[in-house]
Design an enzyme around this catalytic site. Structure first.
Site, PDB file in Angstrom:
ATOM      1  N   ASP A 199     -18.885 -27.557  29.796  1.00 47.43           N
ATOM      2  CA  ASP A 199     -17.674 -26.754  30.040  1.00 47.43           C
ATOM      3  C   ASP A 199     -16.508 -27.695  30.268  1.00 47.43           C
ATOM      4  OD1 ASP A 199     -15.861 -24.570  30.936  1.00 47.43           O
ATOM      5  OD2 ASP A 199     -17.700 -23.424  31.223  1.00 47.43           O
ATOM      6  N   GLY A 225     -16.434 -31.245  28.536  1.00 52.79           N
ATOM      7  CA  GLY A 225     -15.962 -31.376  27.163  1.00 52.79           C
ATOM      8  C   GLY A 225     -15.205 -30.130  26.743  1.00 52.79           C
ATOM      9  N   ASP A 226     -14.490 -30.291  25.631  1.00 48.37           N
ATOM     10  CA  ASP A 226     -13.753 -29.177  25.038  1.00 48.37           C
ATOM     11  C   ASP A 226     -14.466 -28.870  23.718  1.00 48.37           C
ATOM     12  OD1 ASP A 226     -12.027 -27.693  23.405  1.00 48.37           O
ATOM     13  OD2 ASP A 226     -10.238 -28.569  24.316  1.00 48.37           O
ATOM     14  N   PHE A 227     -15.024 -27.683  23.605  1.00 51.64           N
ATOM     15  CA  PHE A 227     -15.855 -27.427  22.421  1.00 51.64           C
ATOM     16  C   PHE A 227     -15.058 -27.367  21.115  1.00 51.64           C
ATOM     17  CE2 PHE A 227     -16.463 -23.104  24.688  1.00 51.64           C
ATOM     18  CZ  PHE A 227     -15.350 -22.498  24.116  1.00 51.64           C
ATOM     19  N   HIS A 245     -17.076 -14.167  21.870  1.00 50.80           N
ATOM     20  CA  HIS A 245     -16.177 -12.995  21.862  1.00 50.80           C
ATOM     21  C   HIS A 245     -14.781 -13.325  22.401  1.00 50.80           C
ATOM     22  CE1 HIS A 245     -16.980 -11.088  26.153  1.00 50.80           C
ATOM     23  NE2 HIS A 245     -16.750 -12.378  26.221  1.00 50.80           N
TER      24      HIS A 245
HETATM   25  C1  LIG Z   1     -16.320 -15.796  29.409  1.00 49.87           C
HETATM   26  S1  LIG Z   1     -16.866 -17.299  30.123  1.00 49.87           S
HETATM   27  C2  LIG Z   1     -18.611 -17.210  29.889  1.00 49.87           C
HETATM   28  C3  LIG Z   1     -19.387 -17.937  30.949  1.00 49.87           C
HETATM   29  C4  LIG Z   1     -20.908 -17.911  30.836  1.00 49.87           C
HETATM   30  N1  LIG Z   1     -21.393 -18.445  29.600  1.00 49.87           N
HETATM   31  C5  LIG Z   1     -21.436 -16.503  31.045  1.00 49.87           C
HETATM   32  O1  LIG Z   1     -21.921 -15.891  30.115  1.00 49.87           O
HETATM   33  O2  LIG Z   1     -21.350 -16.001  32.166  1.00 49.87           O
HETATM   34  C6  LIG Z   1     -16.324 -18.506  28.948  1.00 49.87           C
HETATM   35  C7  LIG Z   1     -16.586 -19.943  29.380  1.00 49.87           C
HETATM   36  O3  LIG Z   1     -16.153 -20.828  28.328  1.00 49.87           O
HETATM   37  C8  LIG Z   1     -15.508 -21.946  28.919  1.00 49.87           C
HETATM   38  N2  LIG Z   1     -14.557 -22.521  27.956  1.00 49.87           N
HETATM   39  C9  LIG Z   1     -13.416 -21.956  27.516  1.00 49.87           C
HETATM   40  N3  LIG Z   1     -12.802 -22.773  26.640  1.00 49.87           N
HETATM   41  C10 LIG Z   1     -13.587 -23.884  26.532  1.00 49.87           C
HETATM   42  C11 LIG Z   1     -13.493 -25.067  25.750  1.00 49.87           C
HETATM   43  N4  LIG Z   1     -12.478 -25.263  24.921  1.00 49.87           N
HETATM   44  N5  LIG Z   1     -14.476 -25.982  25.877  1.00 49.87           N
HETATM   45  C12 LIG Z   1     -15.523 -25.788  26.722  1.00 49.87           C
HETATM   46  N6  LIG Z   1     -15.672 -24.668  27.475  1.00 49.87           N
HETATM   47  C13 LIG Z   1     -14.706 -23.722  27.372  1.00 49.87           C
HETATM   48  C14 LIG Z   1     -14.803 -21.358  30.118  1.00 49.87           C
HETATM   49  O4  LIG Z   1     -14.464 -22.369  31.058  1.00 49.87           O
HETATM   50  C15 LIG Z   1     -15.851 -20.363  30.632  1.00 49.87           C
HETATM   51  O5  LIG Z   1     -16.736 -20.946  31.539  1.00 49.87           O
END
Ligand SMILES: C[S@@+](CC[C@H](N)C(=O)[O-])C[C@H]1O[C@@H](n2cnc3c(N)ncnc32)[C@H](O)[C@@H]1O
Length: 336
Positions: A199, A225-227, A245
């Site tokens: 994350d 990291g940033d995906f 989503h």
């Molecule tokens: C809606 S939450 C889902 C959290 C978890 N997977 C769940 O189902 O409860 C989306 C997650 O994606 C992470 N996220 C958003 N943009 C991101 C990025 N560019 N790189 C890595 N993680 C990211 C957010 O920090 C968050 O924890």
């Protein structure tokens, strides 16, 4: 024939906001947390919560009628479900998500008509362009958001721990892990596995505190990291839970292509979400979650299992299947 028609269903749906707000307010006030300590009568409960006498009894009895509380000999207590899921002192507390629904989502949905007209989000980003990173600049807001994710990811995570053939794999990474609810549940159930929670960097301390509370630091670690910019971890199984989503269709395809690239041969990608049923007429929660993505994101939407399988095949995965997890949640599995 038309004379037999009744508006009951229309009325129940239309006034659903009354019951939603009554339950959300009960969570906000800590009704279930107080009653988990001991059953009590209306006057005691009213005093504990600091409520005005005028409507306290109607409030408690509405919760009884909604099957959120029980009442015996004038004493109120939690039901088995509200005691397990809505008492802040219990590990299964689901109320973080409901607290967020109360303070953020409920007011944002007042602009639903505008969202449908403009296609634009109606949350804090309205008129601006807030991202996850912007939201995480406020550490308290980040903590509340990340914790709210855990409650609703636990039931599908437990089901995934039981249903997926983890014995065939040694490592997993949960991409967009938030607090780490999913990797913790999988690691608890399968001691041979090591897990990564991937994350954005600010999430690390909240993740590590949560993982430490289960004594799992030796097998479950954080990778920042940033995906969109960084490669995904090289593990046997990559999981995306409630992540695809949030993003538009090109971004979803790009994330699945990155997953394909990172996985070894026979490696698996798992996407879990409140999937919309393929006929788009049954899973109300999945469809409403999709509308919620309109309120919250620039291009996000929920999708059907068939759509997700197709994106997986476009990314290169040869073998895909859809399995039910818990409640409205399903997983789509793709094998490289
Ligand atoms: C809606 S939450 C889902 C959290 C978890 N997977 C769940 O189902 O409860 C989306 C997650 O994606 C992470 N996220 C958003 N943009 C991101 C990025 N560019 N790189 C890595 N993680 C990211 C957010 O920090 C968050 O924890």
């Amino acid at each position: 024939m038309a004379n037999d028609l009744m508006p009951d269903h229309i009325m129940a749906v239309a006034f659903g906001f009354w019951s939603a707000k009554t339950l959300l307010t009960a969570v906000e006030l800590g009704v279930f947390t107080e009653l988990a300590k001991e059953p009590m009568d209306a006057e005691e409960l009213r005093n504990r919560l600091g409520l005005h006498p005028r409507s306290a009894r109607d409030f408690f009895d509405a919760l009884v009628a909604m099957r959120m509380l029980e009442r015996q000999n004038d004493r109120y207590s939690n039901t088995a479900e509200t005691d397990l899921f809505l008492d802040k002192a219990k590990p299964g507390y689901l109320g973080g998500l409901l607290e967020m629904a109360n303070v953020r989502m409920y007011p944002h949905w007042c602009s639903f008509t505008e969202a449908l007209h403009t296609g634009l989000p109606q949350n804090e980003s309205k008129g601006g362009g807030a991202t996850f990173a912007d939201m995480y600049a406020d550490r308290e807001r980040m903590r509340i958001f990340l914790k709210s994710m855990t409650g609703h990811s636990i039931p599908p995570a437990k089901a995934m721990a039981a249903k997926f053939p983890w014995r065939d794999y040694r490592s997993l990474a949960d991409i967009g892990t938030a607090e780490g609810g999913l990797p913790v549940q999988i690691a608890l159930a399968h001691p041979h596995l090591t897990a990564i929670g991937f994350d954005l960097a600010p999430v690390a301390p909240v993740f590590e505190e949560y993982v430490d509370s289960f004594g799992l630091r030796d097998r479950v670690r954080f990778q920042s990291g940033d995906f969109f910019k960084d490669p995904l971890p090289r593990v046997d199984v990559l999981v995306f839970g409630h992540v695809l989503h949030n993003w538009n269709i090109q971004e979803r395809g790009m994330l699945l292509a990155k997953a394909y690239e990172a996985l070894p041969n026979k490696g698996a990608v798992i996407v879990y979400e409140a999937l919309i049923d393929n006929e788009r007429r049954e899973n109300v929660f999945g469809l409403l979650m999709s509308l919620h993505m309109l309120i919250e994101t620039k291009g996000g939407a929920n999708f059907t299992g068939a759509e997700c399988s197709e994106w997986m095949r476009e990314a290169g995965f040869s073998d895909t299947r859809i399995e039910h997890l818990a409640g409205p949640e399903y997983m789509v599995v793709g094998i490289k």
